[in-house]
Scaffold this motif. Structure first.
Motif: not given
Length: 143
Positions: A86-89, A101-105, A109-111
């Motif tokens: 979470d938070g990684h580009v 994109k920036r990963l948000r878990v 779900g995943v955004i």
């Protein structure tokens, strides 16, 4: 922001040597007259590349990640050996389409989050095919 092109960092196991003659740190404000020239060398390969075999250079297009300092035409250093968190580009492939994109878990779900307010976040649908191709570690920005 889309991936325009992917380059292998060290194709066919070729050795890469990135060494720059250093001048120490360069002030962005007023220069110090007492600062001497430093003859040390900086190994850019050690500084920028953690794992040669898993590292790729990715050219991006678009402006959806400008808030993260990634601009149209920049190159990203991408390490495929890093576990995405979470938070990684990330370089993500959603239903066959490659994007940055920036990963948000989240609990829902995943955004895949854009870093530009004019672009909506991408909520990855439950039935969508998602693959995190790699994690961006550096952005090579053109001046």
């Amino acid at each position: 922001m889309k991936v325009q092109r992917v380059y292998a960092y060290a194709p066919d196991g070729a050795q890469r040597s990135l060494v720059a003659a250093g001048v120490g740190s360069v002030p962005a404000g007023f220069p110090s007259p007492s600062q001497d020239y430093s003859a040390t060398q900086i190994d850019l390969q050690k500084l920028l590349i953690r794992d040669e075999v898993s590292t790729f250079i990715v050219r991006v297009s678009g402006d959806s990640m400008e808030g993260a300092g990634i601009y149209d035409g920049d190159e990203l250093i991408v390490d495929r050996s890093i576990e995405p968190r979470d938070g990684h580009v990330v370089i993500a492939i959603v239903d066959g389409e490659m994007t940055v994109k920036r990963l948000r878990v989240t609990p829902n779900g995943v955004i895949l989050q854009a870093e530009n307010a004019t672009y909506p976040d991408v909520q990855v649908a439950e039935l969508s095919e998602l693959m995190i191709w790699g994690v961006a570690t550096r952005c090579l920005h053109h001046l």
